[in-house]
Design an enzyme around this catalytic site. Structure first.
Site, PDB file in Angstrom:
ATOM      1  CE1 TYR A   3      -3.158  -3.020   0.869  1.00 29.05           C
ATOM      2  CE2 TYR A   3      -4.557  -1.085   1.071  1.00 29.05           C
ATOM      3  CZ  TYR A   3      -4.417  -2.445   0.926  1.00 29.05           C
ATOM      4  OH  TYR A   3      -5.528  -3.238   0.821  1.00 29.05           O
ATOM      5  CE  LYS A  41       2.997 -17.844  -2.466  1.00 29.03           C
ATOM      6  NZ  LYS A  41       2.188 -19.082  -2.542  1.00 29.03           N
ATOM      7  CG  ASP A  54      -0.561 -20.649  -0.982  1.00 30.06           C
ATOM      8  OD1 ASP A  54      -0.022 -20.631   0.152  1.00 30.06           O
ATOM      9  OD2 ASP A  54      -0.002 -21.143  -1.982  1.00 30.06           O
ATOM     10  CG  ASP A  80      -7.694  -5.545   1.823  1.00 35.12           C
ATOM     11  OD1 ASP A  80      -8.701  -5.168   2.446  1.00 35.12           O
ATOM     12  OD2 ASP A  80      -7.607  -5.505   0.581  1.00 35.12           O
ATOM     13  CG  ASP A 107     -13.149  -8.192   1.899  1.00 32.94           C
ATOM     14  OD1 ASP A 107     -12.899  -7.394   2.829  1.00 32.94           O
ATOM     15  OD2 ASP A 107     -13.699  -7.856   0.829  1.00 32.94           O
TER      16      ASP A 107
HETATM   17  C1  IPM Z   1     -10.216  -2.191   4.096  1.00 30.32           C
HETATM   18  C2  IPM Z   1     -10.562  -1.681   2.714  1.00 30.32           C
HETATM   19  C3  IPM Z   1      -9.514  -0.666   2.275  1.00 30.32           C
HETATM   20  C4  IPM Z   1      -8.159  -1.350   2.280  1.00 30.32           C
HETATM   21  C5  IPM Z   1      -9.828  -0.050   0.897  1.00 30.32           C
HETATM   22  C6  IPM Z   1     -11.135   0.708   0.921  1.00 30.32           C
HETATM   23  C7  IPM Z   1      -8.732   0.825   0.377  1.00 30.32           C
HETATM   24  O1  IPM Z   1     -10.678  -2.725   1.820  1.00 30.32           O
HETATM   25  O2  IPM Z   1     -10.104  -1.388   5.038  1.00 30.32           O
HETATM   26  O3  IPM Z   1     -10.112  -3.415   4.254  1.00 30.32           O
HETATM   27  O4  IPM Z   1      -7.797  -2.018   1.293  1.00 30.32           O
HETATM   28  O5  IPM Z   1      -7.423  -1.219   3.262  1.00 30.32           O
HETATM   29 MG    MG Z   2     -10.595  -4.638   2.695  1.00 26.61          MG
END
Ligand code: IPM
Ligand code: MG
Length: 355
Positions: free
Chosen positions: A141, A191, A223, A247, A251
């Site tokens: 990032y 990784k 993975d 990240d 999710d």
């Molecule tokens: C998160 C989100 C952010 C990230 C995006 C919106 C840039 O996905 O906080 O998980 O990737 O950090």
């Molecule tokens: Mg995210």
């Protein structure tokens, strides 16, 4: 003492869920005879529209001098033009970097009555309670160089995955400290079979593991970790990993709890105000409809009570009220219910008041 909280609703559903988190905190304040001072500011697309940048220096300074910062979500199709030099997400990154909040705690606790809301088999997810610790101010990032250019008629794009040894050390050490208050087990995700940064990460994690033999350490490739998170999530407790892996894995983890709208996060550094945001995004598809799930944002506010305001009992109160509301059947549409964003928060607030 009056706590100063900067409120950054942001874009999309951000303002809708934020309004409910603020109501929740106001209820907590009233009940405990405390006072919180909320100052609302712009971040993300709405800041681009007003000022041409996703975060102004003035707003960053206000956040740096606050006791805590609450953030809804940033982004949306309006600001998605890939040719544009300004993007809503830049506001988020400037905030994370500007506050130096390198440790992003993302608790993933499966609620017993939401086991059926997950596509994963109930027996695999019952009792799952994972703390993902995502490194937040390093890695892909922020690494330089970063950019796109034409080289000999070929378009080239580059991102850089860089970590410094102290950045790895402080996040893995934090994982060990937090593991002591839990199951004394740390899963470090990397990784290392491919990436130099991961080989350094693994070496440092191993050293910290040797210095802390009371906590069990395992190394898992990312993975494999992605697979285990679905196949056997109950084998995970504290998971520590670099920015991008964290990240993606969180999710994925949200599938275990039934909805992305459920998960909170706290971004911390001992010396600066904490930043509290749900892990979900701005959800432009449902923005403005008043149907977003406010739980992730409300639980982020609970984490703010705990980590930045020193109000552990109040944090627990909010968490219990949220759990109880869900046990009693309160559900927004993402969980198959019919409650609006506000009605869902009403259920939580009523239980705080009644406690
Ligand atoms: C998160 C989100 C952010 C990230 C995006 C919106 C840039 O996905 O906080 O998980 O990737 O950090
Ligand atoms: Mg995210």
């Amino acid at each position: 003492m009056k706590a100063n909280i900067v409120v950054l609703p942001g874009d999309g559903i951000g303002p809708e869920v934020m309004a409910q988190a603020v109501r929740t905190l106001e209820t907590v304040a009233k009940k405990g005879n405390r006072s919180f001072c909320f100052t609302e500011q712009l971040v993300g697309g709405c800041s681009i529209d007003a000022h041409g940048v996703a975060l102004t220096e003035g707003v960053l300074a206000a956040c740096q001098s606050a006791d805590a910062v609450l953030l809804g979500a940033v982004g949306g199709p309006k600001w998605d033009d890939p040719r544009s030099g300004v993007r809503p997400e830049q506001g988020l990154f400037a905030l994370r970097k500007g506050l130096g909040v390198f440790a992003n705690l993302r608790p993933v606790a499966v609620h017993p009555s939401l086991v059926e809301a997950s596509p994963i088999r109930p027996e695999r997810i019952e009792g799952v309670n994972i703390l993902v610790i995502r490194e937040l101010t390093g890695g892909l990032y922020f690494g330089e160089p970063k950019g796109r250019e034409m080289r000999g008629g070929v378009e080239c794009a580059v991102d850089t995955l860089e970590y410094k040894d102290f950045e790895v050390r402080r996040i893995v050490e934090l994982a060990f400290r937090l593991a002591r208050g839990r199951k004394k087990k740390v899963t470090s995700v990397d990784k290392a079979n491919v990436l130099e940064s991961s080989r350094m990460w693994r070496r440092i994690a191993t050293e910290i593991g040797e210095a802390n033999p009371d906590v069990e350490l395992e190394h898992v490739l990312v993975d494999t970790a992605a697979m285990r998170l679905i196949a056997s999530p109950a084998t995970l407790d504290v998971v520590v990993t670099e920015n991008t892996f964290g990240d993606i894995l969180t999710d994925e983890a949200s599938v275990l709890v039934g909805s992305m709208g459920m998960l909170p996060s706290a971004s911390l550094n001992e010396e600066t105000p904490g930043l509290y945001e749900p892990i979900h995004g701005s959800a432009p598809d449902i923005a403005g409809k008043g149907i977003a799930n406010p739980v992730g944002m409300i639980l982020s506010a609970a984490m703010c009570l705990r980590h930045s305001l020193g109000l552990e009992a109040e944090a627990r109160l909010v968490e219990k009220a949220t759990r109880d509301a869900i046990s009693d059947g309160a559900r927004t549409v993402d969980l198959g219910g019919a409650l609006s964003t506000r009605e869902m928060a009403d259920e939580v607030i009523a239980r705080i008041e009644a406690a």
